[in-house]
Structures are given as C-alpha cells and as structure tokens.
Design an enzyme around this catalytic site. Structure first.
Site, PDB file in Angstrom:
ATOM      1  N   GLU A 258      -2.798 -13.659   7.490  1.00 39.61           N
ATOM      2  CA  GLU A 258      -1.623 -13.989   6.703  1.00 39.61           C
ATOM      3  C   GLU A 258      -1.292 -15.473   6.818  1.00 39.61           C
ATOM      4  O   GLU A 258      -1.217 -16.025   7.907  1.00 39.61           O
ATOM      5  CB  GLU A 258      -0.430 -13.141   7.141  1.00 39.61           C
ATOM      6  CG  GLU A 258      -0.625 -11.643   6.935  1.00 39.61           C
ATOM      7  CD  GLU A 258      -0.807 -11.251   5.470  1.00 39.61           C
ATOM      8  OE1 GLU A 258      -0.492 -12.083   4.584  1.00 39.61           O
ATOM      9  OE2 GLU A 258      -1.259 -10.121   5.219  1.00 39.61           O
TER      10      GLU A 258
ATOM     11  N   ARG B 229      10.573  -0.877   0.441  1.00 38.96           N
ATOM     12  CA  ARG B 229      10.274   0.150  -0.564  1.00 38.96           C
ATOM     13  C   ARG B 229      10.394   1.548   0.026  1.00 38.96           C
ATOM     14  O   ARG B 229      10.693   2.515  -0.677  1.00 38.96           O
ATOM     15  CB  ARG B 229       8.858  -0.080  -1.120  1.00 38.96           C
ATOM     16  CG  ARG B 229       8.455   0.877  -2.238  1.00 38.96           C
ATOM     17  CD  ARG B 229       7.095   0.505  -2.793  1.00 38.96           C
ATOM     18  NE  ARG B 229       6.074   0.437  -1.768  1.00 38.96           N
ATOM     19  CZ  ARG B 229       5.422   1.508  -1.278  1.00 38.96           C
ATOM     20  NH1 ARG B 229       5.707   2.718  -1.709  1.00 38.96           N
ATOM     21  NH2 ARG B 229       4.491   1.353  -0.355  1.00 38.96           N
TER      22      ARG B 229
ATOM     23  N   CYS C 136       6.339  -5.755   8.714  1.00 44.46           N
ATOM     24  CA  CYS C 136       5.308  -6.712   9.124  1.00 44.46           C
ATOM     25  C   CYS C 136       5.747  -8.138   8.822  1.00 44.46           C
ATOM     26  O   CYS C 136       5.704  -9.016   9.687  1.00 44.46           O
ATOM     27  CB  CYS C 136       3.987  -6.407   8.422  1.00 44.46           C
ATOM     28  SG  CYS C 136       3.142  -4.938   9.054  1.00 44.46           S
TER      29      CYS C 136
ATOM     30  N   HIS D 288      -3.098  -8.603   9.252  1.00 45.22           N
ATOM     31  CA  HIS D 288      -3.041  -7.224   8.774  1.00 45.22           C
ATOM     32  C   HIS D 288      -4.414  -6.572   8.892  1.00 45.22           C
ATOM     33  O   HIS D 288      -5.430  -7.218   8.608  1.00 45.22           O
ATOM     34  CB  HIS D 288      -2.608  -7.183   7.302  1.00 45.22           C
ATOM     35  CG  HIS D 288      -1.150  -6.968   7.105  1.00 45.22           C
ATOM     36  ND1 HIS D 288      -0.348  -7.831   6.378  1.00 45.22           N
ATOM     37  CD2 HIS D 288      -0.326  -5.972   7.532  1.00 45.22           C
ATOM     38  CE1 HIS D 288       0.890  -7.380   6.372  1.00 45.22           C
ATOM     39  NE2 HIS D 288       0.932  -6.251   7.058  1.00 45.22           N
TER      40      HIS D 288
END
Length: 213
Positions: free
Chosen positions: A79, A89, A142, A165
C-alpha cells in the site's frame, strides 16, 4: 526492533491470513537473528489504533509492517497511501459503521508509506511471489490502522512503517469458486521479504508500478 501486526478474523471468517502470516514472518525473522514482535489487532475502528499505539509504546520499533486481508485481490499489495477517511461498507467486529468520518479529526488528508514499496515489489517478484503496488488501502479498518500508524510515526524520525494487504488463504476459498488466493507460506515469506528489503534499502527504487485508473 521490528513490529509486525495482523488482524483478527472479521466478516464471518474463522481465520485471517494477515495474522497467520505476521506471526509466521515474526518466527522466520527471529530465527534469522532479528528482534521481532507480532501483535494481533482487533478488527474494530478505534480499538485497533489503541492496541497499535500500545504496541508502539511497549516495543519502540524501528520498523513497522502492518498487514490486513484484502479478499478478492490476487497479489500481495504494497500500500502506497493511507487516507483520513473511515467509510464502512460492513460493520466492524463491534458493530460500528462509521461513514465519511475522519480517522484523526483535523489531521492531514493522507500519509504516504515510508516503506520502500518499489524495492519491495522488485524483491517479491524475484522471490516468485505475486505482488503489486496498490494506490488504495480501502476505507475500512485496514486503512484506519495504516493511517493511524503513519500519524503516530509522524514525530518519530527514523522509524519507518507501512501497510501490506494479503489475499485470501487457500483454506478460505470454497472449491470451484474461482476466487483468488495464495498459500500462507507465500504470504509469510512476503512479509519477511518486505522487512528484509526495508532494512537493506535507504532510497527506494524508481520504477513504474502505477495505475491508469
């Protein structure tokens, strides 16, 4: 001192490969003579950063690599950037669903990783591990932890950190589903490679690994 973190299971899963890989990488690196601590983070907004900050205070690491699960991705994702936005979500493990809330009120919009993501990408490729540089860590726990980490390290010169990830583990994928996954052994080695690369790299490589959309 090296600090590795992974997450507890979430979203109805019984395992989380990020924690299994972080714990495994810590064992590998310890066997190589490094001083390493591994900490499991709760998949809960707020609590995850509090546990991370406690680990930073306890272990005072010089290098921090946090890991999380990105189900559906086919490669280990290095990342690049964390954004100051929580937008859930799905509920976290405590039922929280923040929407369009800052991770840290009044803080900068984003922080970049201080890991050598391009050098790590090259090293992972040389090791035969599928990898990519990712331009988004999402807006779930995350990214929340990634942003919290970089915000915590802003006043710690010389301490580098970032987020990785990992895909689903093979044991999480129903037969015939077609979902992407990686063996846990590869994820474990991937985190170890990222650590070794960071320790050996003072200036990141300059190579193309961006995105067009």
């Amino acid at each position: 001192m090296i600090l590795l973190t992974g997450f507890e299971p979430f979203g109805g899963e019984s395992t989380n490969p990020s924690w299994t890989a972080a714990r495994g990488a810590a064992a590998v690196l310890t066997a190589e003579g490094h001083e390493v601590a591994a900490v499991e983070l709760p998949c809960v907004f707020g609590d995850a950063i509090r546990v991370l900050r406690a680990a930073l205070a306890e272990h005072r690491p010089e290098l921090v690599v946090c890991a999380g699960q990105a189900g559906g991705r086919s490669a280990v994702s290095l990342e690049r950037i964390a954004i100051n936005c929580d937008d859930a979500r799905i509920p976290d493990n405590a039922g929280n669903t923040p929407v369009d809330e800052p991770v840290v009120p009044g803080a900068p919009a984003a922080y970049f990783s201080t890991l050598p993501v391009k050098a790590a990408l090259a090293a992972l490729g040389a090791a035969g591990i599928p990898a990519e540089v990712s331009q988004t860590a999402g807006t779930y726990v995350c990214n929340h932890v990634f942003y919290g980490l970089m915000h915590a390290l802003r006043d710690s010169p010389g301490v580098r950190g970032g987020f990785v990830h990992v895909p689903y583990g093979l044991d999480q994928i129903p037969a015939g589903s077609g979902l992407a996954s990686l063996p846990l052994e590869q994820m474990t080695e991937a985190l170890a490679v990222v650590v070794r690369t960071a320790q050996a790299t003072t200036a990141d490589l300059k190579l193309a690994a961006g995105a067009t959309h």
